[in-house]
Structure formats: structure tokens, C-alpha cells
Scaffold this active site. Structure first.
Site, short mmCIF file in Angstrom:
data_model
loop_
_atom_site.label_atom_id
_atom_site.label_comp_id
_atom_site.label_asym_id
_atom_site.label_seq_id
_atom_site.Cartn_x
_atom_site.Cartn_y
_atom_site.Cartn_z
N TYR A 1 0.85 -1.20 0.00
CA TYR A 1 0.00 0.00 0.00
C TYR A 1 0.88 1.24 0.00
CZ TYR A 1 -3.08 3.69 1.62
OH TYR A 1 -3.78 4.86 1.71
N GLU B 1 -3.22 7.36 -4.30
CA GLU B 1 -3.22 6.14 -3.48
C GLU B 1 -3.13 4.94 -4.40
OE1 GLU B 1 -5.89 4.82 0.22
OE2 GLU B 1 -6.94 4.56 -1.67
#
Ligand code: GDP
Ligand code: MN
Length: 382
Positions: free
Chosen positions: A101, A189
Site C-alpha cells: 500500500y 493512493e
């Protein structure tokens, strides 16, 4: 402005972030053609401006063109958190060895950018952050210095990403930061950033939020809107120069000034109701603006009563009242209107309204009284 995954990936690719090859498809047949062109295994991905598509069944693997067409027809039309799937991204399937992530955003309180990196990427980063917060490395990035090579490496090591590909990962982090800054993003993101079986580091997903206030620097970004299906009522309001946002209650709100409209929403909720929208007619609203605003609300079937809250400054209450008189006469409004006028020319405005007061046009002396009446008329509170 939240971009679709495929739009975000096209921007990331511009700054050199590796992304899998793919094509847009709007029909199952186009998905088949895309799969044929890409060759081999593909992933069919719902394009909606909301996360959690995987869990909702909006991401499916297909072995070839036949399967791609079948999976595409399953995903098209699907509802994901209130968003209907109309566009698909057909992408070369990746052989995933690890899912990480990465995100870059602005931390206003620290006046710095914030990098978040975790080796536990995939679908549920919120759960990782809640259950094992130490698995998400957070580091501020000084916007003047930028993400330096050493800080990118530090992120990679502290998050515990793969050591053998650490250099590559650090370089990708720097490219992502570069995208975040140079494209004026509010958020970049990537979940997951993947390590492939052959040691490549790639962005498998992309959530990019652009700052629309910076579009003057990126005139080409306006074109991203062409791929969105606008909410018809929001679009109508936009064309009329009204600031309108759809909400999920049943009390229509019209006010002048964003601050006043927001406090009106608060008061409506304080007295037990729920607003169906935010609508700011702006400063200097006149009769035509009020008619326009009322007309926009007549297109929203969820509205059951309307509260007009005007604090006259540059805006004159008598002109607003005339707009209401005109709209009531000309539009055949389907719901009752509660009106609170104060400020410039309020006395004249109230006089004009008093002449047409009825079950359908109800003047109210204060914001609170107006909200209570409008909420009661919408049938939302006892
Ligand atoms: P999201 O659920 O909206 O965040 O969509 P993502 O694009 O992040 O995909 C969700 C998950 O689907 C990923 O974490 C992967 O596990 C899986 N996935 C997506 N694309 C591929 C692919 O090409 N190959 C494989 N094996 N899995 C994939
Ligand atoms: Mn994702």
C-alpha cells in the site's frame, strides 16, 4: 475531482510509474475485443469513483476473450455503493508475488505532505490501520525538499517491502510522489502496488484525486469529465451557475452564501430533519436566480418541502421575494416553501411574501422556526 482508475493510471504512466497494459470497454463486446488485443489472461475491472470494487464483485479474472465478454456483462450495470458500472477497464492480468500500500496526501495540520506505506496492501488497508497500526509507516515529506532518494529508501525499509527490489520500489515511490506534486493532486493512493513473480514493481490500482482549483495549470484535465456520467440535477445546476450538491434527505435547501447554507443544513439536522441538497445561489442573487434554483429542485423527486434561507447583504430580500412570487406563479411547485428573509430590504421582502402567503408559501421569522416548519412539512419529524 476523483478519477476513474484507468484515468489515474494514465497520469501515473506519464511520470514513469509502471502500470499494466489495458483498454477501456463500455460494452461486453468491447471487452471481448480488448481481451483479444491484449492477449492471454485479463482482469475485468469496474470503473466507479469509489473504492472496494474487489469485495463488491466488480473485479474478475478472465482466461480469454469468451470469458472476458461473459464477466464484462456480469459487471456492467452492477451497483457498487450507489454507483452504476458503465465503464470497464480490461487489463493484462498480473502474476502477483506481494501486494503493498502506498499513498501521498496533504497533512494540513503539519503543513507537510504525508506518505503512508505498508507491506500489507491489498483490499482492506483500513482494517490493517485499525488492527495493526504499526504495519502502516507514516512519514511526513517536506514539500520544499520533496521525497528524496534516502527518504524513499527509508520508507521501503521501514515498511518492510521486499529487499531484493528495494531500489526499484524506492524509485516507484519517488515517481508517485512526483505525480502527486506535479499533477496537483489531493491524493495519490496505490493499493496495491505489486511485486510481480518476475520482480517488477507496478501500480495495480490507482486512486487519484485532482485538485480542480489547479486546473488552470492543466487545461487537458477538463477532458476527464467527459468519461463521467454527471448527475442530471447537479449538471442542470452547474449550467445555471448554482453551487449544488445532492444529499440524501427530503428538505430542499436554498440559501445565499456557502456558510449560511451549511448552517442551514446544521439547523435542519438539529431539529430532526435531513436536507436533500446543498444549494448556494451566491451573492447578489436576484429574482431570476431564485426561479432558477427552484426550478432545479423541481427536478429532484426526493424533495418534499423547500426551505429558502436568505440573509440579504448584496442580495436584496425584495428581489428574492419577487423571484419567489414569480416562481410560484409560473412553475407549479410540487411542494410547500418555507421562507426566511433577513438583512437588506427584509421588511419589503416580507411584505411581498405576505401577499402570497398560503399553505404552499409559508414565511417564517427565524432560521430555527423555518427549519422546524420545513422539516415538519417534509414529514421527517414528529
Ligand atoms: P479495489 O478493490 O477497488 O481496491 O480494486 P483493486 O484494483 O485494488 O483490486 C482488488 C484486488 O483484486 C487486488 O488487491 C488483487 O488482489 C486483485 N487483482 C486485481 N488485478 C489483478 C490481477 O491482474 N491479477 C491478480 N491475480 N489479482 C488481481
Ligand atoms: Mn485497490
Amino acid at each position: 475531482m476523483d478519477l476513474f482508475e484507468f484515468q489515474g493510471k494514465s497520469l501515473l504512466a506519464r511520470v514513469g510509474v509502471p502500470v499494466p497494459a489495458g483498454r477501456v470497454a463500455r460494452t461486453a463486446h468491447e471487452a471481448r475485443s480488448a481481451a483479444e488485443a491484449i492477449g492471454g489472461k485479463v482482469v475485468i475491472k469496474a470503473q466507479v469513483q469509489v473504492g472496494g470494487r474487489g469485495k463488491a464483485g466488480g473485479i474478475k479474472l478472465a482466461g480469454g476473450p469468451d470469458e472476458a465478454e461473459a464477466r464484462a456483462s456480469e459487471i456492467l450495470g452492477m451497483d457498487i455503493k450507489g454507483h452504476t458500472v458503465r465503464v470497464l477497464w480490461v487489463e493484462q492480468a498480473s502474476d502477483i508475488a506481494a501486494e503493498w500500500y502506498v499513498s501521498f496526501t496533504l497533512d494540513r495540520s503539519a503543513r507537510k505532505h504525508l506518505a503512508m506505506v505498508s507491506a500489507m496492501g491489498g483490499m482492506d488497508i483500513e482494517a490493517v490501520a485499525a488492527d495493526t497500526p504499526d504495519k502502516v509507516v507514516r512519514m511526513h515529506v517536506d514539500p520544499v525538499v520533496g521525497l528524496s532518494p534516502w527518504q524513499a529508501s527509508e520508507l521501503v525499509y521501514r515498511a518492510g517491502l521486499d529487499r531484493a527490489t528495494a531500489r526499484k520500489s524506492a524509485a516507484v515511490l519517488r515517481s508517485l510522489y512526483q505525480a502527486f506534486v506535479s499533477l496537483d493532486c489531493d491524493l495519490v493512493e496505490v493499493n496495491p502496488l505489486i511485486l510481480t513473480a518476475t520482480g517488477e514493481v507496478m501500480a495495480l490500482d490507482a486512486k487519484v484525486t485532482l485538485d480542480a482549483n489547479a486546473f488552470f495549470r492543466h487545461p487537458d484535465f477538463e477532458a476527464f469529465r467527459d468519461d463521467f456520467t454527471p448527475d442530471p440535477i447537479e449538471e442542470m445546476a452547474r449550467q445555471r451557475g448554482l453551487n449544488f450538491i445532492k444529499l440524501d434527505g427530503s428538505v430542499g435547501i436554498i440559501g445565499n452564501g456557502a456558510g449560511l447554507v451549511m448552517s442551514t443544513l446544521d439547523v435542519v439536522s438539529l431539529v430532526g430533519g435531513r436536507a436533500s441538497n446543498f444549494l448556494d445561489v451566491g451573492g447578489g442573487a436576484d429574482a431570476a436566480t431564485i426561479t432558477n434554483a427552484l426550478e432545479v429542485l423541481t427536478n429532484d423527486p426526493t424533495v418534499r418541502s423547500v426551505l429558502i434561507n436568505i440573509f440579504g447583504g448584496i442580495t436584496r430580500c425584495d428581489l428574492v421575494a419577487e423571484g419567489i412570487v414569480g416562481a410560484v406563479g409560473g412553475l407549479d411547485l410540487p411542494w410547500p416553501l418555507v421562507v426566511r428573509l433577513d438583512g437588506t430590504n427584509a421588511a419589503q421582502g416580507r411584505e411581498i411574501l405576505a401577499a402570497i402567503a398560503s399553505d404552499m408559501v409559508i414565511p417564517a421569522p427565524t432560521m430555527r422556526a423555518a427549519a422546524e416548519k420545513a422539516v415538519a412539512l417534509a414529514g421527517e419529524s414528529a
